[in-house]
Motif scaffolding. Structure first.
Motif, short mmCIF file in Angstrom:
data_model
loop_
_atom_site.label_atom_id
_atom_site.label_comp_id
_atom_site.label_asym_id
_atom_site.label_seq_id
_atom_site.Cartn_x
_atom_site.Cartn_y
_atom_site.Cartn_z
N LYS A 44 0.82 -1.22 0.00
CA LYS A 44 0.00 0.00 0.00
C LYS A 44 0.85 1.27 0.00
CE LYS A 44 -2.48 -1.00 3.66
NZ LYS A 44 -3.54 -0.89 4.70
N THR A 45 2.18 1.11 -0.09
CA THR A 45 3.10 2.24 -0.01
C THR A 45 3.85 2.43 -1.32
OG1 THR A 45 3.41 1.92 2.38
CG2 THR A 45 5.08 3.20 1.21
N LEU A 46 3.92 3.68 -1.77
CA LEU A 46 4.71 4.04 -2.94
C LEU A 46 5.76 5.06 -2.52
CD1 LEU A 46 1.89 4.65 -5.60
CD2 LEU A 46 3.10 2.50 -5.12
N PHE A 47 6.93 4.97 -3.14
CA PHE A 47 7.94 6.00 -2.98
C PHE A 47 7.93 6.88 -4.22
CE2 PHE A 47 9.91 2.66 -0.23
CZ PHE A 47 9.85 3.38 0.96
N GLY A 48 8.09 8.17 -4.03
CA GLY A 48 8.09 9.09 -5.15
C GLY A 48 9.24 10.07 -5.06
N ARG A 49 9.92 10.26 -6.18
CA ARG A 49 11.02 11.23 -6.24
C ARG A 49 10.85 12.09 -7.49
NH1 ARG A 49 16.01 12.13 -4.14
NH2 ARG A 49 16.15 10.17 -2.99
N PHE A 88 -1.26 4.54 1.13
CA PHE A 88 -2.66 4.52 0.75
C PHE A 88 -3.45 3.58 1.68
CE2 PHE A 88 -0.30 5.91 -2.87
CZ PHE A 88 -1.11 6.82 -3.52
N GLN A 89 -4.76 3.77 1.70
CA GLN A 89 -5.60 2.93 2.56
C GLN A 89 -5.85 1.56 1.97
OE1 GLN A 89 -9.16 4.83 3.93
NE2 GLN A 89 -8.07 6.42 5.07
N SER A 90 -5.63 1.40 0.67
CA SER A 90 -5.83 0.09 0.05
C SER A 90 -4.76 -0.16 -1.00
CB SER A 90 -7.22 0.01 -0.60
OG SER A 90 -7.27 0.77 -1.79
N GLU A 91 -4.46 -1.43 -1.20
CA GLU A 91 -3.51 -1.82 -2.23
C GLU A 91 -4.04 -1.47 -3.61
OE1 GLU A 91 -1.36 -5.91 -3.89
OE2 GLU A 91 -2.62 -5.97 -2.09
N THR A 92 -5.35 -1.57 -3.79
CA THR A 92 -5.96 -1.26 -5.08
C THR A 92 -5.71 0.18 -5.49
OG1 THR A 92 -7.69 -2.90 -4.71
CG2 THR A 92 -8.13 -1.22 -6.36
N GLU A 93 -5.87 1.11 -4.54
CA GLU A 93 -5.65 2.53 -4.84
C GLU A 93 -4.18 2.79 -5.16
OE1 GLU A 93 -7.24 5.07 -1.79
OE2 GLU A 93 -8.99 5.44 -3.05
N ALA A 94 -3.29 2.17 -4.41
CA ALA A 94 -1.85 2.36 -4.66
C ALA A 94 -1.49 1.88 -6.06
CB ALA A 94 -1.04 1.63 -3.61
N LEU A 110 7.28 13.46 -11.44
CA LEU A 110 7.31 12.71 -10.18
C LEU A 110 7.35 11.23 -10.53
CD1 LEU A 110 7.05 12.63 -7.04
CD2 LEU A 110 4.56 12.44 -7.39
N ILE A 111 8.45 10.56 -10.20
CA ILE A 111 8.64 9.15 -10.52
C ILE A 111 8.23 8.31 -9.31
CG2 ILE A 111 10.27 7.41 -11.36
CD1 ILE A 111 12.09 9.80 -12.17
N LEU A 112 7.33 7.36 -9.53
CA LEU A 112 6.83 6.52 -8.44
C LEU A 112 7.42 5.12 -8.52
CD1 LEU A 112 3.03 7.49 -8.42
CD2 LEU A 112 4.84 8.32 -6.89
N ARG A 113 7.67 4.53 -7.36
CA ARG A 113 8.14 3.16 -7.27
C ARG A 113 7.35 2.42 -6.18
NH1 ARG A 113 9.76 4.20 -11.45
NH2 ARG A 113 11.90 4.40 -12.20
N GLN A 114 7.05 1.16 -6.45
CA GLN A 114 6.40 0.32 -5.46
C GLN A 114 7.36 0.02 -4.32
OE1 GLN A 114 3.10 -1.28 -5.32
NE2 GLN A 114 3.96 -1.41 -3.27
N CYS A 115 6.90 0.14 -3.09
CA CYS A 115 7.71 -0.23 -1.92
C CYS A 115 7.96 -1.73 -1.94
CB CYS A 115 7.00 0.18 -0.63
SG CYS A 115 7.80 -0.41 0.87
#
Length: 289
Positions: A44-49, A88-94, A110-115
């Motif tokens: 449910k967590t994404l990292f963004g840089r 996020f509150q849900s894996e689906t939203e992430a 903004l580059i996103l990566r899955q935790c």
């Protein structure tokens, strides 16, 4: 295998660097598996840089992301300047946010990566980003998954291919989600050899952040280009640059290259004299020929 080799080399370098500063008791084994609860938290967590490090208004940034992502159900934490975690509150939203990018704020990518459960936060690779690319000029009879994948492979690793109907007709156009190395300039198009003719197929990128019209790279404007000084770019004199707004998917007109190929733009006599029949091979040393 490549990652394992790289890790082994770094470990060997660390051992050599540390020398007598450590010994066997400084190696810690972590027994047991990661709990299901912790695994879910990671999913449910994404990292963004940010690809560049803009001076941004943090509250405005959060407000815009909530609007763009169409959700209030996440929290944002600053890990360092330009680097964030989004829970996020849900894996689906992430996953929805991760796979419907790319995203930007005030033109900054903004580059996103899955935790990942076993990856330190500073070990993520933010040197690439997935973009949807459309292919303009491909004849109707040639639109297929295989052809779109082949065209997209000239840009980078192909993540996904889609064929979409144009309006209510059966006529379809293709696009692909491609992993672009951000250090490379954006490509404008490719020359396609058919059995009896050649055609020019253009690349148009969805959701492009700001980029340089001189060198074609994402992350700076032509006025800040280190490769081609602004005074030498011709942009001050309104002369054509290597790239332009026509790289964006929202811009429907052809690039200057497409206009030249399809006879919509006149060539000067000087240009006619130097145009080769086919592109030069990368292996050819142009200084010797």
């Amino acid at each position: 295998m490549v990652d394992q080799i790289s890790e082994d080399r770094r470990l060997a370098a660390l051992c050599k660097s540390m020398s007598k500063l450590w010994n066997a008791v400084d190696v810690v084994d972590l027994p047991g598996e990661i709990s299901p609860e912790k695994l879910l938290e990671c999913r449910k967590t994404l990292f963004g840089r940010f690809y560049t490090n803009p001076a941004l208004n943090y509250n405005a940034f959060q407000t815009l992301m909530r609007k763009s992502w169409k959700t209030e159900n996440f929290t944002c934490a600053t890990l360092e300047s330009g680097f964030y975690s989004f829970s996020f509150q849900s894996e689906t939203e992430a996953q929805r946010v991760l796979h419907t990018g790319p995203w930007s704020f005030s033109g900054h990518l903004l580059i996103l990566r899955q935790c990942e459960p076993d990856t330190p936060e500073f070990s993520y690779d933010f040197s690439y980003c997935d973009f949807w690319v459309k292919f303009i000029g491909l004849p109707y009879g040639r639109v297929s998954y295989a052809v779109i994948e082949e065209l997209a492979s000239k840009l980078g690793a192909v993540v996904e291919v889609k064929l979409e109907a144009r309006g209510n007709s059966a006529y379809k156009v293709g696009k692909a989600r491609v992993r672009l190395t951000l250090a490379n300039p954006l490509k404008t198009g490719v020359l396609v050899n058919l059995e009896n003719r050649k055609i020019w197929v253009e690349f148009k990128y969805e959701r492009l952040p700001y980029y340089c019209y001189s060198c074609g790279r994402i992350g700076h404007y032509a006025t800040k280009c280190a490769e081609i000084p602004y005074g030498e770019s011709g942009l001050e004199q309104n002369l054509p640059a290597r790239c332009g707004d026509w790289l964006r998917a929202e811009v429907k007109e052809l690039s200057p290259y497409g206009k030249i190929f399809y006879g919509q733009q006149e060539l000067s006599p000087e240009e006619v004299e130097v145009v080769p029949e086919t592109p030069l091979s990368p292996e050819i040393d142009t200084e010797q020929n």
